[in-house]
Each structure stands twice: as structure tokens, then as C-alpha cells.
Design an enzyme around this catalytic site. Structure first.
Site, short mmCIF file in Angstrom:
data_model
loop_
_atom_site.label_atom_id
_atom_site.label_comp_id
_atom_site.label_asym_id
_atom_site.label_seq_id
_atom_site.Cartn_x
_atom_site.Cartn_y
_atom_site.Cartn_z
CG HIS A 40 -62.27 -70.71 126.53
ND1 HIS A 40 -61.57 -70.72 125.51
CD2 HIS A 40 -62.51 -72.21 126.27
CE1 HIS A 40 -61.14 -71.71 124.35
NE2 HIS A 40 -61.46 -72.61 124.94
CG HIS A 73 -63.88 -69.59 119.59
ND1 HIS A 73 -63.27 -68.46 119.85
CD2 HIS A 73 -63.72 -70.21 120.84
CE1 HIS A 73 -62.89 -68.23 121.11
NE2 HIS A 73 -63.12 -69.42 121.71
CD GLU A 125 -60.66 -66.78 115.12
OE1 GLU A 125 -60.82 -66.53 116.48
OE2 GLU A 125 -60.22 -66.21 114.64
#
Ligand code: SF4
Length: 286
Positions: A40, A73, A125
């Protein structure tokens, strides 16, 4: 201008481990596919794309024999199965703490528990945990824990998205235990997020302003900014150096610097160097 850094800051263990493996693979193979955005942080993604990374959205886009990177994730077990069936070389960057949360949910589902996952239902996730578990899975948003009732459920197993807060998990456990016949809990929270949050809260009390560095899509960076702003300390959230504001910096002698778990060291250093040069130019001009 004095810069004071929050510690820890920037990449957490899991992200550093994954990105280090990805970079090594890019150096060796020249081309690596990432299933979804690898991190991210748009600036770091840009850097990785320039080294040969290509982002794909589904396993069907993988060419035979190619190398595919799985981000920290994680992905659902079924998607991992699809990649292996396509004979992809899988570079699995799933954080071990994320794998543990998923494995515990799968175990609970197999043993007949209704699985409750504390977390954000749209987070990759949580999606991986939910889909891998295959049984009865309920995702509980942290904002809805206070009103939760679960009377009539005989066996409830609880896990958490790794970045949730321990106090919220404790409240969920208390509420479920009051209604369910049997409750089994695995605390799958990782300390990387809470330690960064605690360090921002500490820092905010001792500086004239705090700069939070990190992607605007990064939930953990957003939380750091909220904590800094809620403390009453002037806070500025920047993705990169273009977000620095001369007006905001004016008159501030001690500036705190913090960064989300997906912010690379090179970006933190770049911003610190610019701030130092701004600070010394101001002193020279006095
Ligand atoms: S925040 Fe924790 S669980 Fe998530 S990637 Fe980082 S170390 Fe792993």
C-alpha cells in the site's frame, strides 16, 4: 529544525521480509508478476514496477512457468492452489503472522466452530481468512462489537485480523462468551501496528508538529495520523515530499516523523533530508 523519529517506523517485519524477497527475485529473474498490488505505497510500487514487476489481478493472467509474488497480506488457499495448478513459481511473501491467523481459522472451521474474524471485511487479509476457512465464517467489524449478541451459537471460534486492537478483541471475547455455549480464542494480533501507534502517541506530546509518511490507501498509516491529530499536536500526512507545506512547517522547531508499516526507508530518508535542508536554510537566513 530538529527532527525526532518515532520508533519503530516504516516497514514492519512482514512487509520488509516480503519486499526483500521480491527485490531479490526481480534481480534474478528480471520479470515477476504480483497478484494484486504488492504494497500500500504508490511510490514503492512505482519503484518495483521500474525493476520489472507486473501487477495482475487473477491467476489466469499468469504465463506458464512465470514467477508470481504473493504479498504479505496473503491470498486464499484456493487461489494458491490455482497458481500451483498453473505451474507458476510462487514467491510466497505472506507474513508468518498472517498465515498463523488463517491457519487457526481453518482449524476452527474444521473442528465445527462458527468462526468469527475480527476485522475489516474488505481487507485482503480478512478475505483470505474467510475464503480459506470454508465453514461458517462471520466477519465482525470492530465498530460493531459493542452491539454484538450471539445467543444460540453453540461453538464459536475467534481469530483476529493481525492489525486489530487488543482491547477490541478482548471486548469481542467477553460478548461472545456471554452468549455462546463454547468459545475458543486465538489471539492473532501482531504487535507491529500497536507499537507504531504507541510511539506516535508518545512523540506527539513532545514536538511542535508531527509528519506522518505513508500511502493514502494505507489503513495503518491513516490510524497513525488519527492518533497524532487526536492528541492535539498539529499533524500533516504526506505520501511523499510533494505533500510538505511551507506554511505548516513555519515556526516549528521540533518536528516528529512517523511512518506506516508500508512506508519504505528510502522515502522516509528522502523527506528527512529535505526537511533538514529547509531547516538549515531557515537558520542561515536568520
Ligand atoms: S503488520 Fe504484522 S502481520 Fe502484518 S505484515 Fe506486518 S508483521 Fe506481518
Amino acid at each position: 529544525m530538529e527532527l525526532i523519529f518515532a520508533e519503530p517506523k516504516g516497514f514492519c517485519f512482514g512487509v520488509r521480509r516480503a519486499i526483500t524477497a521480491l527485490e531479490k527475485s526481480l534481480e534474478e529473474n528480471g520479470k515477476v508478476y504480483a497478484l494484486g498490488s504488492p504494497i500500500h505505497n504508490p511510490q514503492e510500487v512505482e519503484r518495483l514496477l521500474s525493476k520489472g514487476l507486473e501487477i495482475i489481478e487473477t491467476p489466469s493472467e499468469m504465463p506458464a512457468g512465470g514467477t508470481v509474488f504473493v504479498r504479505a497480506h496473503g491470498i486464499p488457499d484456493q487461489v494458491m492452489g490455482e497458481l500451483r495448478a498453473r505451474k507458476a513459481r510462487v514467491l510466497d511473501g505472506t507474513c508468518p503472522f498472517v498465515s498463523r491467523a488463517k491457519d487457526k481459522a481453518v482449524l476452527l472451521a474444521r473442528e465445527g466452530y462458527t468462526v468469527m474474524v475480527l476485522g475489516d471485511k474488505d481487507h485482503p487479509e480478512v478475505r483470505a481468512i474467510r475464503r480459506s476457512s470454508e465453514g461458517s465464517v462471520i466477519v465482525v467489524d470492530p465498530g460493531s462489537v459493542a452491539g454484538l449478541t450471539c445467543d444460540g451459537l453453540s461453538k464459536v471460534g475467534i481469530v483476529s485480523q493481525t492489525t486489530q486492537r487488543k482491547e477490541v478483541l478482548a471486548e469481542l471475547v467477553t460478548r461472545v462468551s456471554a452468549g455462546a455455549g463454547e468459545t475458543r480464542v486465538f489471539n492473532t494480533i501482531c504487535d507491529a501496528t500497536s507499537s507504531r501507534q504507541a510511539s506516535v502517541a508518545r512523540l506527539a506530546g513532545s514536538v511542535d508538529g508531527i509528519i506522518i509518511i505513508g500511502g493514502k490507501a494505507s489503513a495503518n498509516t491513516a490510524r497513525l495520523f488519527q492518533i497524532a491529530a487526536a492528541s492535539g499536536c498539529p499533524a500533516l500526512w504526506v505520501e511523499d515530499e510533494t505533500g510538505l507545506e511551507g506554511g505548516w512547517l513555519k515556526g516549528k522547531k521540533r518536528i516528529g516523523i512517523a511512518a506506516g508499516a508500508s512506508t519504505p526507508d528510502w522515502l522516509i530518508q528522502k523527506i528527512a533530508t529535505i526537511l533538514e535542508s529547509v531547516g538549515s536554510a531557515g537558520e542561515d537566513g536568520r
